[in-house]
Enzyme design. Sequence first.
Site, PDB file in Angstrom:
ATOM      1  N   ASN A   8      -6.318  80.765  42.996  1.00 19.16           N
ATOM      2  CA  ASN A   8      -6.259  79.539  41.500  1.00 19.16           C
ATOM      3  C   ASN A   8      -4.837  80.549  41.463  1.00 19.16           C
ATOM      4  O   ASN A   8      -4.581  81.077  40.209  1.00 19.16           O
ATOM      5  CB  ASN A   8      -7.185  79.832  40.696  1.00 19.16           C
ATOM      6  CG  ASN A   8      -6.598  78.472  39.431  1.00 19.16           C
ATOM      7  OD1 ASN A   8      -5.332  78.663  39.445  1.00 19.16           O
ATOM      8  ND2 ASN A   8      -7.939  77.543  39.380  1.00 19.16           N
ATOM      9  N   HIS A  11      -1.852  79.931  36.933  1.00 15.32           N
ATOM     10  CA  HIS A  11      -1.189  80.891  35.799  1.00 15.32           C
ATOM     11  C   HIS A  11       0.209  81.215  36.405  1.00 15.32           C
ATOM     12  O   HIS A  11       1.238  82.154  34.933  1.00 15.32           O
ATOM     13  CB  HIS A  11      -2.118  82.280  35.208  1.00 15.32           C
ATOM     14  CG  HIS A  11      -3.284  81.752  34.512  1.00 15.32           C
ATOM     15  ND1 HIS A  11      -2.836  80.157  33.397  1.00 15.32           N
ATOM     16  CD2 HIS A  11      -4.684  81.879  34.491  1.00 15.32           C
ATOM     17  CE1 HIS A  11      -4.098  80.609  33.113  1.00 15.32           C
ATOM     18  NE2 HIS A  11      -5.125  80.608  33.807  1.00 15.32           N
ATOM     19  N   HIS A  44      -5.019  73.776  38.957  1.00 13.93           N
ATOM     20  CA  HIS A  44      -5.499  72.553  38.098  1.00 13.93           C
ATOM     21  C   HIS A  44      -4.184  71.686  37.209  1.00 13.93           C
ATOM     22  O   HIS A  44      -3.613  72.300  36.386  1.00 13.93           O
ATOM     23  CB  HIS A  44      -6.588  73.115  36.979  1.00 13.93           C
ATOM     24  CG  HIS A  44      -7.332  72.750  35.638  1.00 13.93           C
ATOM     25  ND1 HIS A  44      -8.254  72.872  35.297  1.00 13.93           N
ATOM     26  CD2 HIS A  44      -6.944  70.638  36.050  1.00 13.93           C
ATOM     27  CE1 HIS A  44      -8.546  72.033  34.214  1.00 13.93           C
ATOM     28  NE2 HIS A  44      -7.870  70.412  34.336  1.00 13.93           N
ATOM     29  N   ARG A  46      -3.906  69.870  35.033  1.00 17.45           N
ATOM     30  CA  ARG A  46      -4.308  69.475  33.840  1.00 17.45           C
ATOM     31  C   ARG A  46      -3.683  67.873  32.854  1.00 17.45           C
ATOM     32  O   ARG A  46      -2.625  67.621  33.166  1.00 17.45           O
ATOM     33  CB  ARG A  46      -4.495  70.133  32.615  1.00 17.45           C
ATOM     34  CG  ARG A  46      -5.228  71.180  33.348  1.00 17.45           C
ATOM     35  CD  ARG A  46      -5.267  72.224  31.587  1.00 17.45           C
ATOM     36  NE  ARG A  46      -6.123  72.111  30.826  1.00 17.45           N
ATOM     37  CZ  ARG A  46      -7.735  71.759  30.313  1.00 17.45           C
ATOM     38  NH1 ARG A  46      -7.637  73.484  31.207  1.00 17.45           N
ATOM     39  NH2 ARG A  46      -7.810  71.863  29.622  1.00 17.45           N
ATOM     40  N   ARG A  50       0.117  72.094  30.953  1.00 13.96           N
ATOM     41  CA  ARG A  50       0.378  73.044  30.511  1.00 13.96           C
ATOM     42  C   ARG A  50       0.753  73.620  31.265  1.00 13.96           C
ATOM     43  O   ARG A  50       1.466  74.924  30.809  1.00 13.96           O
ATOM     44  CB  ARG A  50      -0.940  73.117  29.462  1.00 13.96           C
ATOM     45  CG  ARG A  50      -2.060  74.127  29.979  1.00 13.96           C
ATOM     46  CD  ARG A  50      -3.003  74.058  29.140  1.00 13.96           C
ATOM     47  NE  ARG A  50      -4.013  73.458  28.438  1.00 13.96           N
ATOM     48  CZ  ARG A  50      -5.103  74.170  27.499  1.00 13.96           C
ATOM     49  NH1 ARG A  50      -5.561  75.332  27.851  1.00 13.96           N
ATOM     50  NH2 ARG A  50      -5.704  72.534  27.144  1.00 13.96           N
ATOM     51  N   HIS A  51       0.301  73.941  32.698  1.00 15.03           N
ATOM     52  CA  HIS A  51       0.331  75.103  33.410  1.00 15.03           C
ATOM     53  C   HIS A  51       1.160  73.977  34.853  1.00 15.03           C
ATOM     54  O   HIS A  51       1.969  73.768  35.502  1.00 15.03           O
ATOM     55  CB  HIS A  51      -0.330  75.861  34.112  1.00 15.03           C
ATOM     56  CG  HIS A  51      -1.724  75.843  34.359  1.00 15.03           C
ATOM     57  ND1 HIS A  51      -2.066  74.343  34.446  1.00 15.03           N
ATOM     58  CD2 HIS A  51      -2.524  75.616  33.203  1.00 15.03           C
ATOM     59  CE1 HIS A  51      -3.247  74.844  34.702  1.00 15.03           C
ATOM     60  NE2 HIS A  51      -4.068  76.022  33.593  1.00 15.03           N
ATOM     61  N   GLU A  74      -8.564  70.749  41.229  1.00 21.86           N
ATOM     62  CA  GLU A  74      -9.263  70.373  39.890  1.00 21.86           C
ATOM     63  C   GLU A  74      -9.180  69.581  39.313  1.00 21.86           C
ATOM     64  O   GLU A  74      -7.220  69.090  39.108  1.00 21.86           O
ATOM     65  CB  GLU A  74      -9.104  71.805  39.146  1.00 21.86           C
ATOM     66  CG  GLU A  74     -10.076  72.876  40.067  1.00 21.86           C
ATOM     67  CD  GLU A  74      -9.543  74.112  39.038  1.00 21.86           C
ATOM     68  OE1 GLU A  74      -9.447  74.591  38.154  1.00 21.86           O
ATOM     69  OE2 GLU A  74     -10.430  75.170  39.716  1.00 21.86           O
ATOM     70  N   THR A 104      -9.285  77.626  27.839  1.00 20.78           N
ATOM     71  CA  THR A 104      -9.720  77.130  29.291  1.00 20.78           C
ATOM     72  C   THR A 104     -10.502  76.465  29.649  1.00 20.78           C
ATOM     73  O   THR A 104     -11.448  75.498  28.526  1.00 20.78           O
ATOM     74  CB  THR A 104     -10.450  78.912  30.075  1.00 20.78           C
ATOM     75  OG1 THR A 104      -9.865  78.275  31.402  1.00 20.78           O
ATOM     76  CG2 THR A 104     -10.985  80.223  29.345  1.00 20.78           C
ATOM     77  N   THR A 105     -11.177  76.245  31.130  1.00 23.94           N
ATOM     78  CA  THR A 105     -12.505  74.764  31.188  1.00 23.94           C
ATOM     79  C   THR A 105     -13.651  75.689  30.732  1.00 23.94           C
ATOM     80  O   THR A 105     -14.166  76.956  31.537  1.00 23.94           O
ATOM     81  CB  THR A 105     -12.449  74.974  32.656  1.00 23.94           C
ATOM     82  OG1 THR A 105     -10.876  74.521  32.762  1.00 23.94           O
ATOM     83  CG2 THR A 105     -12.854  73.435  32.875  1.00 23.94           C
ATOM     84  N   GLU A 155     -19.884  73.338  41.964  1.00 20.09           N
ATOM     85  CA  GLU A 155     -19.020  74.988  42.022  1.00 20.09           C
ATOM     86  C   GLU A 155     -19.792  75.493  40.941  1.00 20.09           C
ATOM     87  O   GLU A 155     -19.175  74.484  39.345  1.00 20.09           O
ATOM     88  CB  GLU A 155     -17.398  74.705  41.664  1.00 20.09           C
ATOM     89  CG  GLU A 155     -17.297  76.365  41.154  1.00 20.09           C
ATOM     90  CD  GLU A 155     -15.481  75.740  41.296  1.00 20.09           C
ATOM     91  OE1 GLU A 155     -15.022  75.720  42.464  1.00 20.09           O
ATOM     92  OE2 GLU A 155     -14.581  77.479  40.708  1.00 20.09           O
ATOM     93  N   HIS A 198     -14.496  81.434  37.579  1.00 24.11           N
ATOM     94  CA  HIS A 198     -14.479  81.417  36.260  1.00 24.11           C
ATOM     95  C   HIS A 198     -15.113  82.561  35.509  1.00 24.11           C
ATOM     96  O   HIS A 198     -15.928  82.754  35.834  1.00 24.11           O
ATOM     97  CB  HIS A 198     -14.860  80.398  35.275  1.00 24.11           C
ATOM     98  CG  HIS A 198     -14.732  79.767  34.598  1.00 24.11           C
ATOM     99  ND1 HIS A 198     -13.927  80.872  33.222  1.00 24.11           N
ATOM    100  CD2 HIS A 198     -13.332  78.909  33.905  1.00 24.11           C
ATOM    101  CE1 HIS A 198     -12.930  80.262  32.659  1.00 24.11           C
ATOM    102  NE2 HIS A 198     -12.626  78.926  33.029  1.00 24.11           N
ATOM    103  N   GLY A 199     -13.995  83.009  35.812  1.00 21.86           N
ATOM    104  CA  GLY A 199     -14.031  84.275  34.783  1.00 21.86           C
ATOM    105  C   GLY A 199     -13.828  85.476  35.571  1.00 21.86           C
ATOM    106  O   GLY A 199     -14.361  87.078  35.129  1.00 21.86           O
ATOM    107  N   GLY A 220      -8.762  83.004  40.294  1.00 21.94           N
ATOM    108  CA  GLY A 220      -7.311  82.433  39.875  1.00 21.94           C
ATOM    109  C   GLY A 220      -6.781  83.990  38.142  1.00 21.94           C
ATOM    110  O   GLY A 220      -5.942  85.237  38.576  1.00 21.94           O
TER     111      GLY A 220
HETATM  112  N1  PXP Z   1     -13.493  77.049  39.696  1.00 23.09           N
HETATM  113  C1  PXP Z   1     -12.623  76.274  38.247  1.00 23.09           C
HETATM  114  C2  PXP Z   1     -13.397  75.397  38.517  1.00 23.09           C
HETATM  115  C3  PXP Z   1     -11.918  76.819  37.683  1.00 23.09           C
HETATM  116  O1  PXP Z   1     -11.677  75.592  36.397  1.00 23.09           O
HETATM  117  C4  PXP Z   1     -11.125  77.574  37.267  1.00 23.09           C
HETATM  118  C5  PXP Z   1     -10.431  77.922  35.816  1.00 23.09           C
HETATM  119  O2  PXP Z   1      -9.226  77.135  35.653  1.00 23.09           O
HETATM  120  C6  PXP Z   1     -11.204  78.902  37.745  1.00 23.09           C
HETATM  121  C7  PXP Z   1     -12.402  78.585  39.471  1.00 23.09           C
HETATM  122  C8  PXP Z   1     -10.455  79.939  37.819  1.00 23.09           C
HETATM  123  O3  PXP Z   1     -10.996  80.698  36.841  1.00 23.09           O
HETATM  124  P1  PXP Z   1     -10.309  81.689  36.550  1.00 23.09           P
HETATM  125  O4  PXP Z   1      -8.945  82.048  36.329  1.00 23.09           O
HETATM  126  O5  PXP Z   1     -10.765  82.326  35.050  1.00 23.09           O
HETATM  127  O6  PXP Z   1     -10.273  82.880  37.511  1.00 23.09           O
END
Ligand code: PXP
Length: 248
Positions: A8, A11, A44, A46, A50-51, A74, A104-105, A155, A198-199, A220
């Site tokens: 991802n 950023h 993503h 948005r 924002r990005h 996304e 964030t999401t 996901e 995520h995370g 990401g």
């Molecule tokens: N998957 C989804 C659906 C997300 O919305 C995000 C964050 O944009 C990620 C994965 C990646 O998350 P991270 O940036 O925390 O690795």
Amino acid sequence: MTLRLGVNIDHVATIRNARGETYPEPTRAAELALAAGADGITAHLREDRRHISDRDIDELSDLCRKRGKPLNLEMAVTEEMLGIALKHRPHAACLVPERREEVTTEGGLDVIKGHNSIGPTVAALRDAGSRVSLFIEADPAQIEMSHKLGAQVVELHTGAFCDAMRAGETDRSAAILQRLKDGAALAHNLGLEVHAGHGIDYATVKPVAAIPQVMELNIGHFLIGEAIFVGLAEAMRRMRVLMDEARA
Ligand code: PXP
């Protein structure tokens, strides 16, 4: 089956936009990530831009098409985003919840509450040839509804697990991991492909990567952050090693 790594690149755009400049370019990061073995690019768009920008999506679509690699778009469940997705017909579209104030999401999409708008969006994206993924919590009712709504992929949101594990909350992280494992098994049995994200960082990737039904991780923030210190290719290489070790 080897576990796929989707990178991802949102950023990179966050840094660019902080100065209102044209540099650094997310497309260049995507090119690098693909050259370093990413299985796909995730971005993503948005609603508040924002990005990632509309132009980024144009460029990323072209790049992924040229390289024969999947773009995973996304997007929130809105008319505007659906129009953009239908124009680009990305390989994959991942429907995510969006709140303007969030950093964030923060949680999964509530596909039960939102089924009236999510169902037709899934159908329209599928008709356009995109593989549709729903970003949800590993909750049996959410998984079952995702299946009913016609998504091909879920996901599973790993944010709470990663936070608990990093905080050293052993019991809590074990309980959330168990939910992720049960959710992955249920989704797989329903015929859904399972992704997770995520995370995720080096410290948290292994338990998630070890879940046998998970076919793809989308990572990401950590990879882009780590790229500052070691470069994107090296950050991805190390992540891939940990993923492969977990899977072996
Ligand atoms: N998957 C989804 C659906 C997300 O919305 C995000 C964050 O944009 C990620 C994965 C990646 O998350 P991270 O940036 O925390 O690795």
